[in-house]
Design an enzyme around this catalytic site. Structure first.
Site, PDB file in Angstrom:
ATOM      1  N   ASP A  43      36.828  33.426  31.197  1.00  0.00           N
ATOM      2  CA  ASP A  43      37.607  34.228  32.136  1.00  0.00           C
ATOM      3  C   ASP A  43      38.894  33.511  32.517  1.00  0.00           C
ATOM      4  O   ASP A  43      38.864  32.428  33.094  1.00  0.00           O
ATOM      5  CB  ASP A  43      36.762  34.495  33.400  1.00  0.00           C
ATOM      6  CG  ASP A  43      37.510  35.333  34.425  1.00  0.00           C
ATOM      7  OD1 ASP A  43      37.246  36.542  34.501  1.00  0.00           O
ATOM      8  OD2 ASP A  43      38.347  34.771  35.160  1.00  0.00           O
ATOM      9  N   TYR A  48      47.105  32.405  35.994  1.00  0.00           N
ATOM     10  CA  TYR A  48      46.561  31.046  35.921  1.00  0.00           C
ATOM     11  C   TYR A  48      47.449  30.163  35.041  1.00  0.00           C
ATOM     12  O   TYR A  48      47.301  28.945  35.040  1.00  0.00           O
ATOM     13  CB  TYR A  48      45.140  31.034  35.343  1.00  0.00           C
ATOM     14  CG  TYR A  48      44.112  31.798  36.140  1.00  0.00           C
ATOM     15  CD1 TYR A  48      44.376  32.282  37.419  1.00  0.00           C
ATOM     16  CD2 TYR A  48      42.849  32.047  35.593  1.00  0.00           C
ATOM     17  CE1 TYR A  48      43.423  32.991  38.127  1.00  0.00           C
ATOM     18  CE2 TYR A  48      41.878  32.751  36.302  1.00  0.00           C
ATOM     19  CZ  TYR A  48      42.175  33.230  37.566  1.00  0.00           C
ATOM     20  OH  TYR A  48      41.218  33.937  38.257  1.00  0.00           O
ATOM     21  N   LYS A  73      43.487  38.936  33.232  1.00  0.00           N
ATOM     22  CA  LYS A  73      43.844  39.807  34.355  1.00  0.00           C
ATOM     23  C   LYS A  73      45.355  39.982  34.412  1.00  0.00           C
ATOM     24  O   LYS A  73      46.105  39.012  34.213  1.00  0.00           O
ATOM     25  CB  LYS A  73      43.353  39.199  35.675  1.00  0.00           C
ATOM     26  CG  LYS A  73      41.888  38.788  35.665  1.00  0.00           C
ATOM     27  CD  LYS A  73      41.517  38.096  36.971  1.00  0.00           C
ATOM     28  CE  LYS A  73      40.186  37.375  36.828  1.00  0.00           C
ATOM     29  NZ  LYS A  73      40.291  36.121  36.053  1.00  0.00           N
ATOM     30  N   HIS A 106      44.460  42.312  38.743  1.00  0.00           N
ATOM     31  CA  HIS A 106      44.067  41.124  39.492  1.00  0.00           C
ATOM     32  C   HIS A 106      43.956  41.346  41.002  1.00  0.00           C
ATOM     33  O   HIS A 106      43.104  40.761  41.664  1.00  0.00           O
ATOM     34  CB  HIS A 106      45.061  39.995  39.211  1.00  0.00           C
ATOM     35  CG  HIS A 106      44.496  38.631  39.387  1.00  0.00           C
ATOM     36  ND1 HIS A 106      44.963  37.526  38.717  1.00  0.00           N
ATOM     37  CD2 HIS A 106      43.475  38.175  40.154  1.00  0.00           C
ATOM     38  CE1 HIS A 106      44.262  36.464  39.062  1.00  0.00           C
ATOM     39  NE2 HIS A 106      43.366  36.825  39.942  1.00  0.00           N
TER      40      HIS A 106
END
Length: 295
Positions: A43, A48, A73, A106
């Protein structure tokens, strides 16, 4: 590994490895460690800033693409129809794949309806095997599930023993959304690993409190994505399929529910403002590991 079948028939591993705040320098090594241990659900997310490192690890692992489940996401900065569609294509390039198993929106802010229309089209074209949401509270979840052509298949939200999401679980099940827990340990806040109730159950099963928490999630039918940068802890988190909690033990853990977030509430307008500043900061820094927390 145990699998759960989503509403569209796609099978999803119930235990995965999350890379939130895993730095670019460590991410490739960490994902390779996780894959070697046996994790098959990875994930990540656009915000990120480590999708490329995840893709590198997957290629280096030599594991056939159809043997693992890849989640990413769409970040708020890429909401709206055109921008979302373009961003998903970029994510696939970074992840070195021609399809993503699960793509989530997200956060429940901004033009998420425009973004959702893009995900619907990408899903219908086969570039996404499943689509869903992240951090959508029951009101927003019911909204998007009711007024979209395609109902989300997964909703990833904060769930741990101090926030068990009893009501949210009922609503998501009503609309056939699979719940997935981010921060399944609540990041250790509130002394969760030292709770005497959990330690007692752990001693009985000769397990750690972390393993008891993960087992509790799994027996509730919730997908979990614990994060660690240490291979030994990854192994520990993965070793939760050969024992079972009793009804009494599940009931004991149910009593730990405080029904409050360990972090923040999306209903709070100050948090909405914080997300606005976070968007600007992540756009500038291209790094989510150093941002200032206002909670």
């Amino acid at each position: 590994m145990k699998y759960i079948t989503l509403s569209n028939g796609v099978k999803m591993p119930m235990l995965g490895y999350g890379v939130y705040q895993v730095t670019k320098d460590e991410c490739e090594r960490c994902v390779l460690d996780a894959l070697n241990i046996g994790y098959r659900l990875i994930d990540t997310a656009q915000s990120y800033f480590n999708e490329e490192e995840v893709g590198n690890a997957i290629v280096k692992s030599g594991i056939p693409r159809d043997e693992f489940f890849l989640t990413s996401k769409v970040w708020i900065d890429h909401y709206g129809y055109e921008e979302c569609k373009k961003s998903v294509e970029i994510s696939m390039q970074k992840l070195k794949t021609d399809y993503i198993d699960l793509m989530l929106l997200h956060q429940p802010f901004g033009d998420y309806y425009g973004a959702w229309r893009a995900l619907e089209e990408l899903y219908e074209s086969g570039k996404l095997r499943a689509i869903g949401t992240s951090n959508f509270y029951p009101d927003r979840m019911v909204d998007i599930a009711s007024f979209s052509r395609i109902c989300p298949m997964v909703n990833q939200i904060e769930i741990h023993p101090h926030l068990q999401q009893i009501e949210a679980k009922k609503w998501n099940e009503k609309y056939k959304l699979q719940l997935e827990a981010w921060a399944p340990f609540g990041e250790g806040r509130g002394g969760i690993f030292e709770l005497p109730e959990l330690k007692k159950i752990a001693e009985k099963h000769n397990r750690t409190t972390a393993q008891i928490i993960l087992r509790w999630h799994l027996q509730r039918g919730i997908v979990v994505i614990p994060k660690s940068t240490h291979a030994e802890r990854m192994k520990e988190n993965f070793d939760v399929f050969d024992f079972e909690l009793t009804k009494e033990e599940m009931s004991t853990i149910a009593l730990l529910d405080k029904d409050e977030s360990a972090f923040f509430s999306h209903y709070d307008p100050k948090i909405a403002e914080w997300f606005v500043s976070m968007i600007a900061e992540r756009r500038k820094q291209q790094d989510c590991t150093k941002e200032k927390k206002n909670w």
